[in-house]
Design an enzyme around this catalytic site. Structure first.
Site, PDB file in Angstrom:
ATOM      1  N   TYR A  51       0.836  -1.201   0.000  1.00  8.74           N
ATOM      2  CA  TYR A  51       0.000   0.000   0.000  1.00  8.74           C
ATOM      3  C   TYR A  51       0.870   1.250   0.000  1.00  8.74           C
ATOM      4  O   TYR A  51       1.655   1.488   0.922  1.00  8.74           O
ATOM      5  CB  TYR A  51      -0.935   0.022   1.207  1.00  8.74           C
ATOM      6  CG  TYR A  51      -2.014  -1.039   1.219  1.00  8.74           C
ATOM      7  CD1 TYR A  51      -2.360  -1.736   0.065  1.00  8.74           C
ATOM      8  CD2 TYR A  51      -2.701  -1.341   2.382  1.00  8.74           C
ATOM      9  CE1 TYR A  51      -3.346  -2.710   0.078  1.00  8.74           C
ATOM     10  CE2 TYR A  51      -3.698  -2.312   2.405  1.00  8.74           C
ATOM     11  CZ  TYR A  51      -4.008  -2.988   1.255  1.00  8.74           C
ATOM     12  OH  TYR A  51      -4.991  -3.959   1.270  1.00  8.74           O
ATOM     13  N   SER A  52       0.692   2.060  -1.033  1.00 11.60           N
ATOM     14  CA  SER A  52       1.452   3.312  -1.181  1.00 11.60           C
ATOM     15  C   SER A  52       2.951   3.079  -0.993  1.00 11.60           C
ATOM     16  O   SER A  52       3.639   3.824  -0.297  1.00 11.60           O
ATOM     17  CB  SER A  52       0.936   4.375  -0.195  1.00 11.60           C
ATOM     18  OG  SER A  52      -0.413   4.675  -0.456  1.00 11.60           O
TER      19      SER A  52
END
Length: 315
Positions: A51-52
């Site tokens: 995530y990110s």
């Protein structure tokens, strides 16, 4: 292991300039929401290494250190995808698992995670190799439990059998795609989890926000979330379900999100839906859904318009 009935999904938090999610919240906006969740009794947080580009884990780790007692919270992350490119970064080989658990722990700033989940099924690696590596991660004290996500029921059944046959750590949870617009998990996966006493942690419980707003209303995330567009084609049957959620919400005088989440929480197999919150109101709606009791007639009304869909979300 005791968890709150709502799990705060942390895909919403991460550097918007990293990875593929331009709608994520930077750290100064994410921290107050994580703190608010803790103050309202949420002790379960879910993130992933990818995530990110790993910044979601970094934000969550710093917030937990500042706002919580580590022994009282449950932190879950995932492996399969990777924030790193190149050979051996992705997948569920022994090498990938061992490298990624150490990288996740560094970003989280923790000695262990409570739940380490495989993000998808790896068709290029035998389940025996994956399960033995995960078992060794648990035995090394780097994870307390292991979980799975988004696969066919026969695959999950095979994984449970192989673990039992070798005496390896068993999957304790299933994070699957389940909401009022996608109910295919009711055919085989949910009965399997109930029979095997597996905790079910539905992802996208509000269908990427589609169940929380009027059909024609849009957001930046809806406009830019390419994966979400693959998950939810604009089917007429989905529109009818969304409108029914709105009708019941209006009669009850509550937000649509409360109705959709309350429906999930009424399902015996469901332990904790994974809810994203980019605004305080999103978090408030999720907490309020815990005390909202739907009638048998309301549940039937929400379910009667469903039309079977192709299975999506496994890749």
């Amino acid at each position: 292991m005791e968890v709150s009935r709502i799990c705060l999904g942390c895909m919403t938090y991460g550097d918007p300039n990293r990875g593929t999610h331009s709608w994520t919240l930077p750290e100064e906006q994410a921290r107050p929401l994580i703190r608010s969740a803790l103050e309202q009794g949420v002790n379960f947080f879910d993130t992933a290494n990818t995530y990110s580009d790993g910044t979601s884990e970094e934000y969550l780790g710093r917030a937990i250190r500042d706002f919580a007692n580590r022994d009282e919270v449950v932190i879950a992350t995932k492996v399969y995808f990777s924030e790193r490119k190149g050979p051996n970064a992705r997948g569920l080989s022994r090498k990938a698992i061992m490298a990624n658990i150490d990288a996740s722990l560094r970003r989280l700033g923790m000695d262990y995670v409570d739940l380490y989940q495989i993000h998808r099924w790896d068709y290029d690696t035998s389940i025996e190799v994956t399960l033995e590596a995960l078992h060794d991660v648990v035995k090394a004290g780097k994870a307390r439990y292991i979980g799975a996500s988004s696969m066919f029921a026969w695959q999950f059944c095979k994984a449970l059998y192989v673990a039992d046959m070798h005496g390896w750590t068993r999957f304790a949870t299933m994070q699957d795609h389940y909401n009022l617009l996608r109910r295919e998990e009711e055919r085989e996966m949910l009965p399997l989890c109930a029979a095997e006493k597996i905790a079910v942690l539905p992802w996208s419980p509000l269908a990427r926000g589609r169940l929380a707003r009027a059909w024609d209303e849009t957001t930046q995330r809806l406009q830019t979330d390419q994966y979400g567009k693959k998950l939810y084609a604009a089917a007429e049957s989905d529109r009818r379900v969304v409108e029914r959620v709105g009708e019941i919400a209006q009669k009850r005088g509550v937000p649509r999100a409360e109705i959709a989440l309350a429906w999930l929480l009424h399902k015996p197999a469901v332990t904790a839906p994974i809810v994203g919150a980019s605004k305080q109101q999103h978090l408030n709606d999720a907490i309020a859904a815990l005390s909202l009791k739907l009638s048998t007639e309301e549940i039937a009304a929400l379910e009667e318009l469903y039309v079977p869909h192709p299975v999506v979300g496994f890749a």
